[in-house]
Enzyme design. Structure first.
Site, short mmCIF file in Angstrom:
data_model
loop_
_atom_site.label_atom_id
_atom_site.label_comp_id
_atom_site.label_asym_id
_atom_site.label_seq_id
_atom_site.Cartn_x
_atom_site.Cartn_y
_atom_site.Cartn_z
N HIS A 19 -148.08 -53.75 -29.93
CA HIS A 19 -147.28 -53.24 -30.25
C HIS A 19 -147.40 -52.33 -29.34
CE1 HIS A 19 -147.17 -53.70 -34.30
NE2 HIS A 19 -148.15 -54.25 -34.57
N ASP A 118 -143.34 -46.29 -33.06
CA ASP A 118 -144.04 -47.53 -33.91
C ASP A 118 -143.12 -46.98 -35.22
OD1 ASP A 118 -145.35 -49.44 -35.19
OD2 ASP A 118 -145.84 -50.67 -33.21
N THR A 140 -141.46 -54.71 -34.05
CA THR A 140 -141.74 -55.31 -33.08
C THR A 140 -142.07 -57.15 -33.05
OG1 THR A 140 -144.27 -55.36 -33.32
CG2 THR A 140 -143.73 -53.61 -31.43
N HIS A 149 -142.60 -56.08 -46.41
CA HIS A 149 -143.34 -54.54 -46.89
C HIS A 149 -142.32 -53.45 -47.30
CE1 HIS A 149 -146.54 -55.69 -44.34
NE2 HIS A 149 -145.64 -55.71 -43.82
N GLN A 330 -146.00 -67.65 -17.87
CA GLN A 330 -145.66 -68.37 -19.12
C GLN A 330 -144.58 -68.68 -19.17
OE1 GLN A 330 -148.62 -68.00 -22.65
NE2 GLN A 330 -147.05 -66.96 -23.93
N ASN A 349 -144.56 -62.70 -30.92
CA ASN A 349 -144.50 -62.60 -29.31
C ASN A 349 -144.25 -64.40 -29.17
OD1 ASN A 349 -143.42 -59.75 -29.22
ND2 ASN A 349 -146.04 -59.97 -28.17
N SER A 350 -144.77 -64.68 -28.77
CA SER A 350 -145.46 -66.69 -28.96
C SER A 350 -144.16 -67.01 -29.54
CB SER A 350 -146.92 -67.55 -29.43
OG SER A 350 -147.69 -66.22 -28.75
N GLU A 353 -141.25 -66.37 -27.48
CA GLU A 353 -140.99 -66.78 -26.11
C GLU A 353 -141.02 -68.72 -26.44
OE1 GLU A 353 -144.24 -63.93 -24.08
OE2 GLU A 353 -144.76 -65.85 -25.11
N ASP A 369 -148.88 -60.63 -39.14
CA ASP A 369 -147.27 -61.39 -39.46
C ASP A 369 -147.72 -62.85 -39.27
OD1 ASP A 369 -148.02 -60.77 -37.06
OD2 ASP A 369 -145.79 -59.83 -37.11
N GLN A 370 -148.75 -63.65 -39.13
CA GLN A 370 -149.22 -64.75 -38.63
C GLN A 370 -148.55 -66.02 -39.91
OE1 GLN A 370 -151.55 -65.47 -35.45
NE2 GLN A 370 -151.13 -63.70 -34.72
#
Length: 451
Positions: A19, A118, A140, A149, A330, A349-350, A353, A369-370
């Site tokens: 974050h 945030d 984010t 939410h 990466q 982020n993954s 990317e 949140d995955q």
């Protein structure tokens, strides 16, 4: 762009997970565009040390870090519970931030003119109102996650509570969430623990925000973005940051790029989980066995050196098949044409990317949140596959590898993620939606636009 000379933006960071780093990235971008403004970055001492150590002092001349109390008592011995540090920190809010704001005003001699936080920090609505300044919240993760939410009370009412029995019910009564299941909701929706209480309060309070900035792009979830715009004053997708602010080239000390150059197009599996989310030992072994059995060339960024001995025999047997290194550049790896799949956790982020590199995913959800991201990847955007059962097994991983590398669905995934990548590149281009949104955000933060 002309900005006031005496503007002072107070930035309130969430010091856990991924974050604080993207928030600092946003602040650095804002400070470069509006150099007349002062930015006071309020964060815990440990998090400040970590994120500011990664950049040079010349890169943040008008950004001053301030330490706020992390809530950990002196001499405290942690129990090992993953949320213990988070809950200690939450127990001090918002007083620790109020103290930090007083210090920032005293040291700069300039009153706060904008509160940038945030999005977790629901209390910022009252703080900004008391100071008479705009409140800008930064989210984010994906637009879908913040929307979930905001709809928590609607979901609970419609489902008449949340149980394991109705966990598979889809949220098709919410715009854009036809494929999302109740069990995908980050952290659940009725667990009375401090972190989930914070998420619930955030969802209830975020409609009061002056502007919501999101590290995403409008074209990835247009239905959800339009629904958010109908409920909030200003919604600004300003990412993805990986494409909007491509990082400087890093030295390839491990020789990853030359190694990838030796392989055929879309033939290599790239694995990276970072240091915090390395799969448990049994899953690492299962993952390794699947790669070895399938004879898939692999590049593995393995940062948790304490777990490397688990793979000693595997590494010896596959020394000509794969390459294991402690660190990789990466984004440069993901953009290499020989990389055919990205095996990683399902953090935003993954996902971002992966889209930036145009590489399909095999993702493993851990927390937060995955689970939601996994559903989006597999069933909404169709740019990858979530591991069977939520954990790496040899058979499940082999099945996922076969799907990505050797099936029509794999071809479809590559086409879909390629299309998303192009949309993302257009969004961050000179005339793109994310670029235009960022210009509007600067105006709000600098006080040039009264939203």
């Amino acid at each position: 762009m002309q900005v006031p000379n005496e503007g002072h933006v107070a930035v309130l960071a969430f010091p856990f997970g991924t974050h604080a780093t993207p928030l600092l990235t946003l602040v650095r971008r804002l400070s470069a565009t509006a150099p007349n403004l002062k930015f006071s970055f309020l964060n815990t001492p440990a998090s400040n040390r970590k994120i500011f150590s990664k950049i040079k002092p010349d890169d943040y001349q008008n950004i001053n870090p301030y330490d706020v109390d992390d809530g950990v008592p002196e001499g405290h011995v942690f129990s090992g519970h993953p949320l213990e540090a988070v809950e200690l920190f939450l127990g001090l809010m918002p007083e620790n931030f109020k103290n930090g704001l007083e210090e920032a005003v005293e040291k700069t001699g300039v009153q706060i003119t904008c509160l940038l936080t945030d999005a977790f920090y629901w209390f910022a609505a009252d703080m900004a109102a008391e100071m008479g300044v705009p409140w800008v919240a930064f989210w984010t993760a994906s637009p879908c996650a913040i929307s979930v939410h905001m709809y928590t009370d609607v979901i609970l009412s419609t489902l008449k509570g949340y149980t394991e029995e109705n966990g598979n019910q889809t949220l098709n009564f919410i715009p854009g969430m036809f494929a999302i299941h109740a069990k995908d909701i980050p952290g659940g929706i009725n667990q009375e623990v401090p972190f989930n209480i914070m998420l619930h309060k955030m969802g209830q309070t975020i409609p009061r925000v002056t502007a919501l900035a999101i590290n995403s792009f409008e074209e990835i979830d247009p239905i959800i973005t339009n629904d958010l715009k109908s409920k909030l004053k200003m919604v600004m997708n300003i990412g993805p940051f990986d494409l909007a602010l491509p990082p400087k080239s890093f030295p390839d000390e491990s020789g990853c790029i030359p190694w990838l150059d030796e392989h055929e197009k879309a033939s290599v599996a790239y694995l990276s989980f970072g240091t915090l989310l390395t799969p448990p030992p049994d899953e690492l072994i299962a993952l390794a066995e699947a790669l070895e059995t399938q004879r898939v060339p692999f590049l593995w960024s393995f940062r948790d050196s304490s777990k490397l001995p688990l793979l000693e025999g595997f590494l010896e047997r596959t020394s000509t098949l794969g390459k294991v290194v402690p660190w990789t550049p990466q984004l440069q790896v993901l953009e290499h044409p020989s990389v055919g799949v990205f095996i990683t956790h399902a953090g935003w982020n993954s996902v971002s990317e992966s889209i930036g590199g145009g590489v399909p995913m095999i993702c493993r959800p851990f927390f937060a949140d995955q689970g939601l991201n996994s559903r989006l990847v597999e069933e909404v955007w169709k740019i990858g596959v979530s591991v069977e059962g939520g954990n790496f097994t040899k058979s499940g991983t082999m099945k996922a590898l076969e799907l990505v590398f050797s099936s029509e669905k794999g071809v479809e995934m590559r086409e879909n993620i390629g299309n998303l990548k192009e949309k993302a590149k257009i969004a961050v281009g000179s005339d793109g939606s994310s670029t235009k949104n960022f210009v509007s955000l600067v105006k709000v933060v600098a006080g040039c636009e009264n939203a």
